[in-house]
Design an enzyme around this catalytic site. Sequence first.
Site, PDB file in Angstrom:
ATOM      1  N   ASP A 115       0.804  -1.142  -0.048  1.00 54.97           N
ATOM      2  CA  ASP A 115       0.052  -0.006   0.064  1.00 54.97           C
ATOM      3  C   ASP A 115       0.759   1.205   0.058  1.00 54.97           C
ATOM      4  O   ASP A 115       0.723   2.198  -0.925  1.00 54.97           O
ATOM      5  CB  ASP A 115      -1.090  -0.088   1.422  1.00 54.97           C
ATOM      6  CG  ASP A 115      -0.167  -0.326   2.509  1.00 54.97           C
ATOM      7  OD1 ASP A 115       0.923  -0.670   2.536  1.00 54.97           O
ATOM      8  OD2 ASP A 115      -0.857  -0.187   3.640  1.00 54.97           O
ATOM      9  N   ASP A 118       6.890   3.652   3.434  1.00 57.37           N
ATOM     10  CA  ASP A 118       7.147   5.081   4.210  1.00 57.37           C
ATOM     11  C   ASP A 118       8.743   4.858   4.672  1.00 57.37           C
ATOM     12  O   ASP A 118       9.555   5.261   3.983  1.00 57.37           O
ATOM     13  CB  ASP A 118       6.218   4.624   5.692  1.00 57.37           C
ATOM     14  CG  ASP A 118       6.440   5.727   6.617  1.00 57.37           C
ATOM     15  OD1 ASP A 118       6.654   7.084   6.270  1.00 57.37           O
ATOM     16  OD2 ASP A 118       6.293   5.415   7.740  1.00 57.37           O
TER      17      ASP A 118
HETATM   18  P1  IMP Z   1       7.588   1.413   6.470  1.00 50.03           P
HETATM   19  O1  IMP Z   1       8.014  -0.242   6.964  1.00 50.03           O
HETATM   20  O2  IMP Z   1       7.739   2.346   7.295  1.00 50.03           O
HETATM   21  O3  IMP Z   1       7.654   1.521   5.053  1.00 50.03           O
HETATM   22  O4  IMP Z   1       5.920   1.024   6.482  1.00 50.03           O
HETATM   23  C1  IMP Z   1       5.136   0.143   6.000  1.00 50.03           C
HETATM   24  C2  IMP Z   1       3.649   0.021   6.896  1.00 50.03           C
HETATM   25  O5  IMP Z   1       3.489   1.218   7.568  1.00 50.03           O
HETATM   26  C3  IMP Z   1       2.625   0.380   5.391  1.00 50.03           C
HETATM   27  O6  IMP Z   1       2.665  -0.863   4.810  1.00 50.03           O
HETATM   28  C4  IMP Z   1       1.686   0.934   6.191  1.00 50.03           C
HETATM   29  O7  IMP Z   1       0.931  -0.213   6.561  1.00 50.03           O
HETATM   30  C5  IMP Z   1       2.157   1.674   7.346  1.00 50.03           C
HETATM   31  N1  IMP Z   1       2.173   3.107   7.078  1.00 50.03           N
HETATM   32  C6  IMP Z   1       3.313   3.758   6.611  1.00 50.03           C
HETATM   33  N2  IMP Z   1       2.732   5.141   6.539  1.00 50.03           N
HETATM   34  C7  IMP Z   1       1.579   4.931   6.800  1.00 50.03           C
HETATM   35  C8  IMP Z   1       0.446   6.023   6.477  1.00 50.03           C
HETATM   36  O8  IMP Z   1       0.829   7.259   6.385  1.00 50.03           O
HETATM   37  N3  IMP Z   1      -0.805   5.860   6.948  1.00 50.03           N
HETATM   38  C9  IMP Z   1      -1.130   4.546   7.234  1.00 50.03           C
HETATM   39  N4  IMP Z   1      -0.399   3.634   7.272  1.00 50.03           N
HETATM   40  C10 IMP Z   1       0.987   3.674   6.996  1.00 50.03           C
HETATM   41 MG    MG Z   2       0.775  -1.868   6.240  1.00 52.25          MG
END
Ligand code: IMP
Ligand code: MG
Length: 191
Positions: A115, A118
């Site tokens: 989705d 981040d």
């Molecule tokens: P990462 O590991 O920091 O890249 O984040 C991955 C997961 O964090 C994504 O698959 C989302 O489920 C959640 N996430 C990151 N940013 C957002 C946001 O802005 N809104 C909601 N969920 C987020």
């Molecule tokens: Mg997620």
Amino acid sequence: MPTKVHIHDKQFVPFIPAEKLHKKNQELGREISEHYRAIHSEAPITDQNPLLLISVLKGSFVFLADLIRHIDLPVEVEFIGLSSYHGATETTGVVQETIPLRQTIHGRHILVTEDIVDSGLSLRYLKDSLIKESPLSLHTVSLLRKPEALKVDVTVDFVGFDIENKFVVGYGLDYQELGRGLDGIYVLDEA
Ligand code: IMP
Ligand code: MG
């Protein structure tokens, strides 16, 4: 699209409307279909060797459902549950596998479906663990990416939208488990 959405203690405002998401899904589907038709002629995607979409739960289920209808290739779908958030709007940096993957990766063309990327920690974790099982190819698609939030180096092959480093909900994405059913994407109102 409602002009304001309240979830728990926060307020969100419209950011990417449903029509724009729909158009992007058509483009991504076309791009992905063309990519796999062009470069894998030595081990093509066929009914015997379908593309394996690995959807990262929970956030990507809405995106996956729309995207899959625009991919003109034989595709199989599997799910894995990863969690890196624990209620807050900031990542904790620890990736947990909440639902294990039950499918052989070896010798398959894999497309990880996210989705949002981040910090990139979840995708880095997943790519590292999949690569150990020697897939035939490993690519990634993410509806959203926050380039300024990246903490690790991770390539996303197909990106829907690069967005600012702000918290978003809707279209599968949640704030404390709510908001996934909103048909567009909303951003945290910091006003
Ligand atoms: P990462 O590991 O920091 O890249 O984040 C991955 C997961 O964090 C994504 O698959 C989302 O489920 C959640 N996430 C990151 N940013 C957002 C946001 O802005 N809104 C909601 N969920 C987020
Ligand atoms: Mg997620």
